[in-house]
Write a protein that holds these residues in place. Sequence first.
Motif, mmCIF file in Angstrom:
data_model
loop_
_atom_site.group_PDB
_atom_site.id
_atom_site.type_symbol
_atom_site.label_atom_id
_atom_site.label_comp_id
_atom_site.label_asym_id
_atom_site.label_seq_id
_atom_site.Cartn_x
_atom_site.Cartn_y
_atom_site.Cartn_z
ATOM 1 N N CYS A 207 -5.521 -8.125 7.521
ATOM 2 C CA CYS A 207 -4.372 -8.742 6.866
ATOM 3 C C CYS A 207 -3.343 -7.655 6.576
ATOM 4 O O CYS A 207 -3.676 -6.611 6.010
ATOM 5 N N PHE A 208 -2.113 -7.897 6.970
ATOM 6 C CA PHE A 208 -1.025 -6.953 6.740
ATOM 7 C C PHE A 208 -0.115 -7.508 5.662
ATOM 8 O O PHE A 208 0.324 -8.652 5.736
ATOM 9 N N ARG A 209 0.159 -6.681 4.664
ATOM 10 C CA ARG A 209 0.938 -7.131 3.513
ATOM 11 C C ARG A 209 2.267 -6.396 3.416
ATOM 12 O O ARG A 209 2.380 -5.229 3.772
ATOM 13 N N TYR A 210 3.246 -7.131 2.913
ATOM 14 C CA TYR A 210 4.573 -6.594 2.644
ATOM 15 C C TYR A 210 4.476 -5.514 1.572
ATOM 16 O O TYR A 210 3.842 -5.710 0.543
ATOM 17 N N ALA A 211 5.108 -4.381 1.830
ATOM 18 C CA ALA A 211 5.155 -3.295 0.849
ATOM 19 C C ALA A 211 6.594 -3.112 0.402
ATOM 20 O O ALA A 211 7.457 -2.759 1.201
ATOM 21 N N ASP A 212 6.882 -3.392 -0.868
ATOM 22 C CA ASP A 212 8.253 -3.375 -1.383
ATOM 23 C C ASP A 212 8.700 -1.937 -1.660
ATOM 24 O O ASP A 212 8.306 -1.334 -2.652
ATOM 25 N N THR A 213 9.563 -1.403 -0.771
ATOM 26 C CA THR A 213 10.191 -0.087 -0.998
ATOM 27 C C THR A 213 11.676 -0.182 -1.265
ATOM 28 O O THR A 213 12.418 0.768 -1.187
ATOM 29 N N GLY A 214 12.124 -1.426 -1.559
ATOM 30 C CA GLY A 214 13.485 -1.567 -2.074
ATOM 31 C C GLY A 214 14.512 -2.137 -1.113
ATOM 32 O O GLY A 214 15.593 -2.543 -1.547
ATOM 33 N N ASP A 215 14.257 -2.190 0.180
ATOM 34 C CA ASP A 215 15.215 -2.722 1.135
ATOM 35 C C ASP A 215 14.525 -3.803 1.964
ATOM 36 O O ASP A 215 13.579 -3.528 2.700
ATOM 37 N N PHE A 216 15.005 -5.043 1.866
ATOM 38 C CA PHE A 216 14.341 -6.178 2.508
ATOM 39 C C PHE A 216 14.256 -6.016 4.023
ATOM 40 O O PHE A 216 13.220 -6.248 4.631
ATOM 41 N N ASN A 217 15.369 -5.621 4.626
ATOM 42 C CA ASN A 217 15.388 -5.520 6.088
ATOM 43 C C ASN A 217 14.443 -4.437 6.578
ATOM 44 O O ASN A 217 13.692 -4.628 7.546
ATOM 45 N N THR A 218 14.448 -3.294 5.905
ATOM 46 C CA THR A 218 13.553 -2.202 6.284
ATOM 47 C C THR A 218 12.099 -2.589 6.088
ATOM 48 O O THR A 218 11.241 -2.321 6.939
ATOM 49 N N ASP A 219 11.816 -3.265 4.973
ATOM 50 C CA ASP A 219 10.438 -3.639 4.666
ATOM 51 C C ASP A 219 9.908 -4.688 5.646
ATOM 52 O O ASP A 219 8.748 -4.631 6.061
ATOM 53 N N ASN A 220 10.740 -5.653 6.015
ATOM 54 C CA ASN A 220 10.311 -6.667 6.981
ATOM 55 C C ASN A 220 10.014 -6.050 8.344
ATOM 56 O O ASN A 220 9.031 -6.400 8.999
ATOM 57 N N LEU A 221 10.873 -5.129 8.773
ATOM 58 C CA LEU A 221 10.649 -4.472 10.062
ATOM 59 C C LEU A 221 9.391 -3.619 10.022
ATOM 60 O O LEU A 221 8.599 -3.619 10.979
ATOM 61 N N GLU A 222 9.179 -2.921 8.921
ATOM 62 C CA GLU A 222 7.986 -2.083 8.795
ATOM 63 C C GLU A 222 6.725 -2.936 8.875
ATOM 64 O O GLU A 222 5.734 -2.548 9.523
ATOM 65 N N LEU A 223 6.748 -4.101 8.262
ATOM 66 C CA LEU A 223 5.597 -5.007 8.296
ATOM 67 C C LEU A 223 5.334 -5.491 9.721
ATOM 68 O O LEU A 223 4.197 -5.475 10.202
ATOM 69 N N ALA A 224 6.384 -5.922 10.410
ATOM 70 C CA ALA A 224 6.229 -6.384 11.796
ATOM 71 C C ALA A 224 5.694 -5.279 12.689
ATOM 72 O O ALA A 224 4.824 -5.511 13.538
ATOM 73 N N ASN A 225 6.179 -4.067 12.497
ATOM 74 C CA ASN A 225 5.743 -2.961 13.346
ATOM 75 C C ASN A 225 4.303 -2.542 13.079
ATOM 76 O O ASN A 225 3.602 -2.090 13.993
ATOM 77 N N ARG A 226 3.840 -2.736 11.856
ATOM 78 C CA ARG A 226 2.422 -2.465 11.604
ATOM 79 C C ARG A 226 1.534 -3.435 12.369
ATOM 80 O O ARG A 226 0.474 -3.052 12.875
ATOM 81 N N VAL A 227 1.972 -4.684 12.480
ATOM 82 C CA VAL A 227 1.221 -5.663 13.269
ATOM 83 C C VAL A 227 1.252 -5.278 14.740
ATOM 84 O O VAL A 227 0.218 -5.292 15.429
ATOM 85 N N LEU A 228 2.424 -4.914 15.243
ATOM 86 C CA LEU A 228 2.544 -4.525 16.654
ATOM 87 C C LEU A 228 1.701 -3.297 16.960
ATOM 88 O O LEU A 228 1.050 -3.215 18.013
#
Length: 336
Positions: A185-206
């Motif tokens: 399970c991959f979880r969103y990690a809030d580092t303060g920027d929505f766009n950056t955090d969403n991309l980081e989450l997607a890339n962890r899955v990839l």
Amino acid sequence: MNYNQALDYITKKISLGIQPGLTRILALLDRMNNPQDKIKIIHIAGTNGKGTVANTIYCALQNNGLKVGLFSSPWIFDYREQIQINGEYISREDFASYVEQYKDNDCTEFEFLTAVMYKYFADNAVDYAVVECGMGGKGDSTNVEKNNVCSVLTSISLDHTAFLGDTIEEITREKEGIIRDNCPCFRYADTGDFNTDNLELANRVLNYLGYPEAKTVKPAGRQQRIGNVLLDGGHNPQAGKALAQIINDEVAVIGMMHDKDIEGYLSFVAPKCKRIICTAVDNKRAASPDELCNIAKNFCNNVEIVENPRQAIMNNDVTLVCGSFYILREIIDLFS
């Protein structure tokens, strides 16, 4: 049954509303020989960012030569956009065929649509199916497969509290219902920027799947710019906060649902607007323009009402349309 008849049949099931439990869809999927258990599923739940994370993964896997299905809601341009493979919507003929074949059921509209999606993806032998939950997690109609490739949890905040719970903790537990034993399970990690955090989450899955990192791909109606107008269907305070980061001095047409946190959303968006036009969305859950206007005036000193959203947009130098995906659906053709 032709496409228009099939569409009319399934959308009339909206009147059944949201009903708890998975009994109805599991019975229908059993009739279909349980297609959900024959495909590799990347299952995504969350309050905000599901669409962006899903579309980023979906497009990246396609770009690596795979056959990929995407299930995402709500629709804006075409009902069929909710079910697509490698950028192609389910055909009118296929949609009508599935509805005709399996129409004798007691499922709600979203349950029936979800079952059609799983059947279509299995019949077309997709390499992966990227599946967004509709609203929750544990009780969501998509949550019927035995195994996932992985589960993904995007940002979680207060929304749909009448169904999911009144606290972040309750909503989180509901969203976590898509997690499976022996499945990452991959979880969103809030580092303060929505766009950056969403991309980081997607890339962890990839990265987990063994594919290169990708660039963000936003779905239609999520911070989408057409000409000089920005369209955004986000409807809760967190979505408002994300939108506020990229707007300033806007002429905005805003329509929202009554059951949303209107004040919380407008507290972020309205101060970034020099003029707000409150309008009526064609939905029984819609907030009245008067209600929106009274709240918006707390954050902006130039607020007015135009009942018809299409009239609100025309000849008003509008630069932003926001507050609900339903309002985007009503006006999107004006920008095509």
